[in-house]
Design a protein around this motif. Sequence first.
Motif, mmCIF file in Angstrom:
data_model
loop_
_atom_site.group_PDB
_atom_site.id
_atom_site.type_symbol
_atom_site.label_atom_id
_atom_site.label_comp_id
_atom_site.label_asym_id
_atom_site.label_seq_id
_atom_site.Cartn_x
_atom_site.Cartn_y
_atom_site.Cartn_z
ATOM 1 N N LEU A 18 5.429 17.989 3.196
ATOM 2 C CA LEU A 18 5.377 17.528 4.586
ATOM 3 C C LEU A 18 4.267 16.506 4.832
ATOM 4 O O LEU A 18 4.456 15.562 5.600
ATOM 5 N N SER A 19 3.139 16.674 4.166
ATOM 6 C CA SER A 19 2.060 15.700 4.344
ATOM 7 C C SER A 19 2.440 14.344 3.783
ATOM 8 O O SER A 19 2.205 13.305 4.416
ATOM 9 N N PHE A 20 3.038 14.321 2.587
ATOM 10 C CA PHE A 20 3.457 13.034 2.030
ATOM 11 C C PHE A 20 4.666 12.475 2.767
ATOM 12 O O PHE A 20 4.833 11.262 2.852
ATOM 13 N N LEU A 21 5.505 13.335 3.349
ATOM 14 C CA LEU A 21 6.589 12.859 4.216
ATOM 15 C C LEU A 21 5.988 12.136 5.417
ATOM 16 O O LEU A 21 6.444 11.045 5.783
ATOM 17 N N GLN A 22 4.954 12.727 6.022
ATOM 18 C CA GLN A 22 4.274 12.100 7.153
ATOM 19 C C GLN A 22 3.676 10.753 6.750
ATOM 20 O O GLN A 22 3.763 9.778 7.493
ATOM 21 N N VAL A 23 3.084 10.689 5.576
ATOM 22 C CA VAL A 23 2.520 9.425 5.080
ATOM 23 C C VAL A 23 3.633 8.398 4.933
ATOM 24 O O VAL A 23 3.496 7.249 5.353
ATOM 25 N N SER A 69 4.778 7.189 8.332
ATOM 26 C CA SER A 69 3.752 6.480 9.099
ATOM 27 C C SER A 69 3.495 5.058 8.649
ATOM 28 O O SER A 69 3.038 4.249 9.430
ATOM 29 N N GLY A 70 3.728 4.761 7.400
ATOM 30 C CA GLY A 70 3.282 3.456 6.939
ATOM 31 C C GLY A 70 4.229 2.782 5.994
ATOM 32 O O GLY A 70 3.829 2.411 4.905
ATOM 33 N N PHE A 71 5.443 2.591 6.382
ATOM 34 C CA PHE A 71 6.411 1.903 5.531
ATOM 35 C C PHE A 71 5.863 0.548 5.135
ATOM 36 O O PHE A 71 5.643 -0.306 5.981
ATOM 37 N N GLY A 72 5.580 0.359 3.850
ATOM 38 C CA GLY A 72 5.091 -0.919 3.362
ATOM 39 C C GLY A 72 3.587 -0.983 3.159
ATOM 40 O O GLY A 72 3.105 -1.845 2.461
ATOM 41 N N GLY A 73 2.830 -0.089 3.752
ATOM 42 C CA GLY A 73 1.381 -0.107 3.593
ATOM 43 C C GLY A 73 0.803 1.239 3.967
ATOM 44 O O GLY A 73 0.261 1.393 5.055
ATOM 45 N N VAL A 74 0.936 2.205 3.098
ATOM 46 C CA VAL A 74 0.640 3.588 3.468
ATOM 47 C C VAL A 74 -0.757 4.081 3.101
ATOM 48 O O VAL A 74 -1.134 5.172 3.509
ATOM 49 N N ASN A 94 0.817 2.439 -6.156
ATOM 50 C CA ASN A 94 -0.412 3.227 -6.070
ATOM 51 C C ASN A 94 -0.210 4.553 -5.351
ATOM 52 O O ASN A 94 -0.678 5.590 -5.796
ATOM 53 N N ILE A 95 0.462 4.518 -4.196
ATOM 54 C CA ILE A 95 0.606 5.733 -3.407
ATOM 55 C C ILE A 95 1.484 6.759 -4.130
ATOM 56 O O ILE A 95 1.265 7.961 -4.007
ATOM 57 N N VAL A 96 2.466 6.302 -4.890
ATOM 58 C CA VAL A 96 3.276 7.237 -5.674
ATOM 59 C C VAL A 96 2.393 7.889 -6.733
ATOM 60 O O VAL A 96 2.458 9.111 -6.951
ATOM 61 N N MET A 153 8.864 9.526 -0.507
ATOM 62 C CA MET A 153 9.957 8.556 -0.614
ATOM 63 C C MET A 153 11.147 8.824 0.310
ATOM 64 O O MET A 153 11.970 7.934 0.511
ATOM 65 N N ALA A 154 11.265 10.015 0.878
ATOM 66 C CA ALA A 154 12.459 10.378 1.651
ATOM 67 C C ALA A 154 12.700 9.444 2.842
ATOM 68 O O ALA A 154 13.781 8.846 2.954
#
Length: 182
Positions: free
Chosen positions: A16-21, A24-29, A63-65, A89-90
Amino acid sequence: MHAPQAPVPTLREVFLSFLQVGISGFGGVMPYARRELVDRRRWISDREMTDIMSLAQLLPGPNIVNVSIMLGTRFHGAAGAAAGVFGLMAAPLVLLLALGATYEQFANVLWLKGAFAGVGAAAAGLVLSVGVRFAHALRPRPWIVAIGAASFIAIAFARVPLPLVVIVAAPLGVWIALRRGA
């Protein structure tokens, strides 16, 4: 004074935390990830985030992955890594599929081209702000700033490949740190 670190998150919390990320920031998270992981959840310290990002940037892939894999693995092994990546990624995947399905119809609309240029400029500002926050977490001394500036110039202006810059900068940083005891 640092806030105490939170207990180890559950797999559901990692997802859920990474889903929120991802939402929140498509393209620059990365700024959102830092806020979620360091400030909000307190799963890691600011310094740990900087260290994890340093390693994530050296590895192949986004990087975020890489961050989601490293933290998910730290908390729950392979299942945690999968939860982090799938959560991250969802939402962008669904959005990307929807945008891709309609892009062809609107690709040549002038105002839309201008909007994309504005989004690109905002993304560049976002990347710079993340760099400043990470640099602050390192508590830079003059020699660290000098290596960082030289690395930036080598990559941005001299077009030196990143692996070559790392091969030179990392041992140089170790050598200087050992000599100065810092």
